[in-house]
Design a protein around this motif. Structure first.
Motif, PDB file in Angstrom:
ATOM      1  N   ALA A  26     -24.140  33.832  -8.072  1.00 33.10           N
ATOM      2  CA  ALA A  26     -25.084  33.100  -8.087  1.00 33.10           C
ATOM      3  C   ALA A  26     -25.300  32.106  -9.320  1.00 33.10           C
ATOM      4  O   ALA A  26     -25.773  30.866  -9.247  1.00 33.10           O
ATOM      5  N   LEU A  27     -24.848  32.594 -10.491  1.00 37.12           N
ATOM      6  CA  LEU A  27     -25.041  31.875 -11.654  1.00 37.12           C
ATOM      7  C   LEU A  27     -24.081  30.778 -11.744  1.00 37.12           C
ATOM      8  O   LEU A  27     -24.616  29.607 -12.131  1.00 37.12           O
ATOM      9  N   GLY A  28     -22.855  30.789 -11.062  1.00 38.92           N
ATOM     10  CA  GLY A  28     -21.695  29.539 -11.058  1.00 38.92           C
ATOM     11  C   GLY A  28     -22.447  28.430 -10.065  1.00 38.92           C
ATOM     12  O   GLY A  28     -22.310  27.416 -10.380  1.00 38.92           O
ATOM     13  N   ALA A  29     -22.880  29.020  -8.922  1.00 34.10           N
ATOM     14  CA  ALA A  29     -23.609  28.035  -8.011  1.00 34.10           C
ATOM     15  C   ALA A  29     -24.618  27.412  -8.502  1.00 34.10           C
ATOM     16  O   ALA A  29     -25.066  26.097  -8.558  1.00 34.10           O
ATOM     17  N   GLU A  30     -25.591  28.124  -9.222  1.00 34.77           N
ATOM     18  CA  GLU A  30     -27.061  27.607  -9.863  1.00 34.77           C
ATOM     19  C   GLU A  30     -26.735  26.621 -10.986  1.00 34.77           C
ATOM     20  O   GLU A  30     -27.273  25.430 -11.061  1.00 34.77           O
ATOM     21  N   ALA A  31     -25.543  26.803 -11.781  1.00 33.55           N
ATOM     22  CA  ALA A  31     -25.385  26.135 -12.858  1.00 33.55           C
ATOM     23  C   ALA A  31     -24.662  24.684 -12.472  1.00 33.55           C
ATOM     24  O   ALA A  31     -24.965  23.400 -13.051  1.00 33.55           O
ATOM     25  N   ALA A  32     -23.721  24.855 -11.357  1.00 33.62           N
ATOM     26  CA  ALA A  32     -23.400  23.958 -10.775  1.00 33.62           C
ATOM     27  C   ALA A  32     -24.186  22.540 -10.089  1.00 33.62           C
ATOM     28  O   ALA A  32     -24.113  21.439 -10.373  1.00 33.62           O
ATOM     29  N   HIS A  33     -25.161  23.139  -9.396  1.00 28.94           N
ATOM     30  CA  HIS A  33     -26.223  22.423  -9.076  1.00 28.94           C
ATOM     31  C   HIS A  33     -27.126  21.563  -9.904  1.00 28.94           C
ATOM     32  O   HIS A  33     -27.334  20.551  -9.895  1.00 28.94           O
ATOM     33  N   ARG A  34     -27.331  22.626 -11.078  1.00 25.10           N
ATOM     34  CA  ARG A  34     -28.131  21.852 -12.221  1.00 25.10           C
ATOM     35  C   ARG A  34     -27.004  20.748 -13.016  1.00 25.10           C
ATOM     36  O   ARG A  34     -27.815  19.730 -13.257  1.00 25.10           O
ATOM     37  N   GLY A  55     -14.941  25.948 -21.453  1.00 27.54           N
ATOM     38  CA  GLY A  55     -13.835  26.684 -21.048  1.00 27.54           C
ATOM     39  C   GLY A  55     -14.255  28.312 -20.673  1.00 27.54           C
ATOM     40  O   GLY A  55     -15.507  28.581 -20.554  1.00 27.54           O
ATOM     41  N   GLY A  56     -13.207  28.998 -20.553  1.00 24.40           N
ATOM     42  CA  GLY A  56     -13.205  30.358 -20.340  1.00 24.40           C
ATOM     43  C   GLY A  56     -13.948  30.693 -19.028  1.00 24.40           C
ATOM     44  O   GLY A  56     -14.172  29.923 -18.113  1.00 24.40           O
ATOM     45  N   SER A  57     -14.551  31.920 -18.890  1.00 23.76           N
ATOM     46  CA  SER A  57     -15.041  32.375 -17.606  1.00 23.76           C
ATOM     47  C   SER A  57     -16.082  31.759 -17.329  1.00 23.76           C
ATOM     48  O   SER A  57     -16.377  31.740 -15.968  1.00 23.76           O
ATOM     49  N   SER A  58     -16.875  31.307 -18.061  1.00 21.92           N
ATOM     50  CA  SER A  58     -18.298  30.690 -17.615  1.00 21.92           C
ATOM     51  C   SER A  58     -18.035  29.394 -16.726  1.00 21.92           C
ATOM     52  O   SER A  58     -18.672  29.064 -15.884  1.00 21.92           O
ATOM     53  N   ALA A  59     -16.723  28.721 -16.767  1.00 21.32           N
ATOM     54  CA  ALA A  59     -16.529  27.576 -15.953  1.00 21.32           C
ATOM     55  C   ALA A  59     -16.011  27.858 -14.858  1.00 21.32           C
ATOM     56  O   ALA A  59     -15.969  26.681 -13.941  1.00 21.32           O
ATOM     57  N   VAL A  60     -15.448  28.828 -14.558  1.00 17.69           N
ATOM     58  CA  VAL A  60     -14.894  29.173 -13.235  1.00 17.69           C
ATOM     59  C   VAL A  60     -15.592  28.825 -12.081  1.00 17.69           C
ATOM     60  O   VAL A  60     -15.288  28.006 -11.131  1.00 17.69           O
ATOM     61  N   GLY A  61     -16.790  29.527 -11.890  1.00 18.64           N
ATOM     62  CA  GLY A  61     -17.718  29.491 -10.931  1.00 18.64           C
ATOM     63  C   GLY A  61     -18.378  28.073 -10.539  1.00 18.64           C
ATOM     64  O   GLY A  61     -18.526  27.628  -9.750  1.00 18.64           O
ATOM     65  N   ILE A  62     -18.637  27.541 -11.893  1.00 21.60           N
ATOM     66  CA  ILE A  62     -18.935  26.172 -11.856  1.00 21.60           C
ATOM     67  C   ILE A  62     -17.856  25.071 -11.454  1.00 21.60           C
ATOM     68  O   ILE A  62     -18.538  24.368 -10.384  1.00 21.60           O
ATOM     69  N   TYR A  63     -16.753  25.198 -11.764  1.00 22.83           N
ATOM     70  CA  TYR A  63     -15.797  24.127 -11.327  1.00 22.83           C
ATOM     71  C   TYR A  63     -15.340  24.424  -9.636  1.00 22.83           C
ATOM     72  O   TYR A  63     -15.369  23.464  -9.053  1.00 22.83           O
ATOM     73  N   GLU A  64     -15.587  25.487  -9.443  1.00 23.91           N
ATOM     74  CA  GLU A  64     -15.406  25.876  -7.853  1.00 23.91           C
ATOM     75  C   GLU A  64     -16.510  25.295  -6.975  1.00 23.91           C
ATOM     76  O   GLU A  64     -16.171  24.689  -5.957  1.00 23.91           O
ATOM     77  N   ALA A  65     -17.605  25.524  -7.475  1.00 28.19           N
ATOM     78  CA  ALA A  65     -18.778  24.979  -6.648  1.00 28.19           C
ATOM     79  C   ALA A  65     -18.706  23.432  -6.743  1.00 28.19           C
ATOM     80  O   ALA A  65     -19.130  22.789  -5.819  1.00 28.19           O
ATOM     81  N   LEU A  66     -18.556  22.900  -7.914  1.00 27.31           N
ATOM     82  CA  LEU A  66     -18.511  21.350  -8.135  1.00 27.31           C
ATOM     83  C   LEU A  66     -17.335  20.928  -7.126  1.00 27.31           C
ATOM     84  O   LEU A  66     -17.593  19.554  -6.660  1.00 27.31           O
ATOM     85  N   ALA A  67     -16.340  21.530  -7.114  1.00 29.92           N
ATOM     86  CA  ALA A  67     -15.286  20.909  -6.163  1.00 29.92           C
ATOM     87  C   ALA A  67     -15.257  21.067  -4.605  1.00 29.92           C
ATOM     88  O   ALA A  67     -14.360  20.599  -3.920  1.00 29.92           O
ATOM     89  N   VAL A 239     -26.695  26.820 -21.407  1.00 31.69           N
ATOM     90  CA  VAL A 239     -26.017  27.722 -21.958  1.00 31.69           C
ATOM     91  C   VAL A 239     -25.765  28.844 -20.738  1.00 31.69           C
ATOM     92  O   VAL A 239     -26.833  29.228 -20.035  1.00 31.69           O
ATOM     93  N   ILE A 240     -24.781  29.225 -20.629  1.00 35.02           N
ATOM     94  CA  ILE A 240     -24.340  30.022 -19.408  1.00 35.02           C
ATOM     95  C   ILE A 240     -23.567  31.265 -19.942  1.00 35.02           C
ATOM     96  O   ILE A 240     -22.504  31.232 -20.385  1.00 35.02           O
ATOM     97  N   THR A 241     -23.973  32.532 -19.622  1.00 29.96           N
ATOM     98  CA  THR A 241     -23.210  33.717 -19.590  1.00 29.96           C
ATOM     99  C   THR A 241     -23.808  34.932 -18.491  1.00 29.96           C
ATOM    100  O   THR A 241     -24.899  34.624 -18.041  1.00 29.96           O
ATOM    101  N   ALA A 242     -22.826  35.865 -18.597  1.00 29.86           N
ATOM    102  CA  ALA A 242     -22.945  36.735 -17.205  1.00 29.86           C
ATOM    103  C   ALA A 242     -22.258  37.863 -17.666  1.00 29.86           C
ATOM    104  O   ALA A 242     -21.405  37.969 -18.635  1.00 29.86           O
ATOM    105  N   GLY A 243     -22.695  39.191 -17.137  1.00 28.06           N
ATOM    106  CA  GLY A 243     -22.130  40.398 -17.419  1.00 28.06           C
ATOM    107  C   GLY A 243     -22.804  41.306 -18.484  1.00 28.06           C
ATOM    108  O   GLY A 243     -23.544  40.966 -19.120  1.00 28.06           O
ATOM    109  N   THR A 244     -22.854  42.693 -17.998  1.00 27.87           N
ATOM    110  CA  THR A 244     -23.204  43.456 -18.782  1.00 27.87           C
ATOM    111  C   THR A 244     -22.856  43.703 -20.200  1.00 27.87           C
ATOM    112  O   THR A 244     -23.165  44.052 -21.192  1.00 27.87           O
ATOM    113  N   GLY A 245     -21.303  43.378 -20.460  1.00 22.63           N
ATOM    114  CA  GLY A 245     -20.939  43.065 -21.591  1.00 22.63           C
ATOM    115  C   GLY A 245     -21.637  42.378 -22.521  1.00 22.63           C
ATOM    116  O   GLY A 245     -21.317  42.255 -24.001  1.00 22.63           O
ATOM    117  N   LYS A 246     -22.572  41.303 -22.296  1.00 22.99           N
ATOM    118  CA  LYS A 246     -23.169  40.275 -22.888  1.00 22.99           C
ATOM    119  C   LYS A 246     -24.655  40.956 -23.208  1.00 22.99           C
ATOM    120  O   LYS A 246     -25.447  40.222 -24.188  1.00 22.99           O
TER     121      LYS A 246
END
Length: 288
Positions: A26-34, A55-67, A239-246
């Motif tokens: 959901a984060l990737g989709a929301e970021a892409a729409h914004r 770059g990094g993991s934050s960009a993956v979902g964004i790029y997939e949704a934008l494309a 700023v975009i980030t996800a996961g329990t590790g953060k």
């Protein structure tokens, strides 16, 4: 308190807007729409938009949704120039290059090159997916890592070349580029861009710098990065980030202590910025 310390903290007043979604998808989709809405508004208003991506993991979902439709065709991509906030000092096609991720997911350049597509229509022969966004090649501005490495140059040489390119196209204000949109991920140690704890970039007057390979986080490769002061002139910061590790890190970043040399991402803890988090990353924010 030293003058340098005061200067660092002077840019950290105010609090950002925090938006929380269910999970990383959901984060990737929301970021892409914004991102799409933001860039579209700028292009409609001024004809051109400058986006500094991450770059990094934050960009993956964004790029997939934008494309993918509907965003793939909803944005006037020929009016948008894409830059990178930082990169590893490696060739563009290196597995650790931030640009390679965009080549694979946002531009899907493999399809048109014939590596995974027909070479005519750009349709991927394996999964039938369409090519990525239709953006002129001249609107894509990677760090000149390949060119600099071929000339036996250094990361600092690469940074200087990039600043020269930026200065030809992007508006400047007070000696700093004005990007319409800056997207940031958050490193496990609290770094943004390639600005690590106690980085020489903090407090520097250089627009972009070469950064030695970090020893405490992977990949252990030299970097090139914009100075975090680009956030002061950016028209929008997300700023975009996800996961329990953060979660623990963000609990500290949004705590009472302001110490951007320890947590550089606090430089983006500012009025006017938006932080997009999933519930796992937001679990230890103060007050939750």
């Amino acid at each position: 308190m030293s003058q340098e310390r005061q200067a660092v903290l002077a840019h950290d007043l105010g609090e950002p807007t925090i938006a929380i979604v269910d999970d990383a998808d959901a984060l990737g989709a929301e970021a892409a729409h914004r991102i799409a809405r933001s860039l579209t508004a700028v292009v409609e208003r001024s004809g051109v938009a400058h986006w500094a991506t991450t770059g990094g993991s934050s960009a993956v979902g964004i790029y997939e949704a934008l494309a993918r439709p509907p965003l793939r065709s909803a944005v006037q991509w020929d009016g948008i120039h894409i830059w990178w906030g930082d990169d590893r000092f490696v060739p563009r096609d290196h597995p650790q290059s931030n640009v390679r991720l965009a080549d694979q997911l946002l531009f899907r350049s493999d399809a048109f090159s014939g590596e995974s597509g027909t070479g005519v229509s750009g349709i991927d022969v394996e999964d039938g997916s369409q090519p990525g966004i239709e953006i002129p090649a001249g609107n894509v501005h990677p760090w000149p890592t390949s060119l600099t490495l071929a000339a036996s140059g250094t990361a600092d040489d690469c940074a200087r070349r990039y600043v020269e390119e930026v200065a030809q196209i992007v508006p400047f204000d007070g000696g700093w580029p004005v990007f319409d949109l800056v997207i940031l991920g958050v490193g496990p140690d609290g770094h943004i861009l390639s600005v690590f704890p106690d980085s020489p970039a903090i407090g520097s007057d250089q627009v972009a710098l070469g950064i030695p390979a970090p020893t405490h986080v992977e990949p252990h490769l030299p970097r090139v990065t914009f100075n975090p002061r680009i956030l002061d002139t950016a028209r929008e910061v997300i700023v975009i980030t996800a996961g329990t590790g953060k979660a623990e890190l963000l609990g500290n970043v949004f705590g009472r202590d302001r110490d951007p040399r320890r947590w550089p991402v606090q430089l983006a803890r500012r009025s006017g910025a938006t932080w997009l988090l999933d519930r796992a990353a937001a679990a230890r924010l103060p007050g939750r």
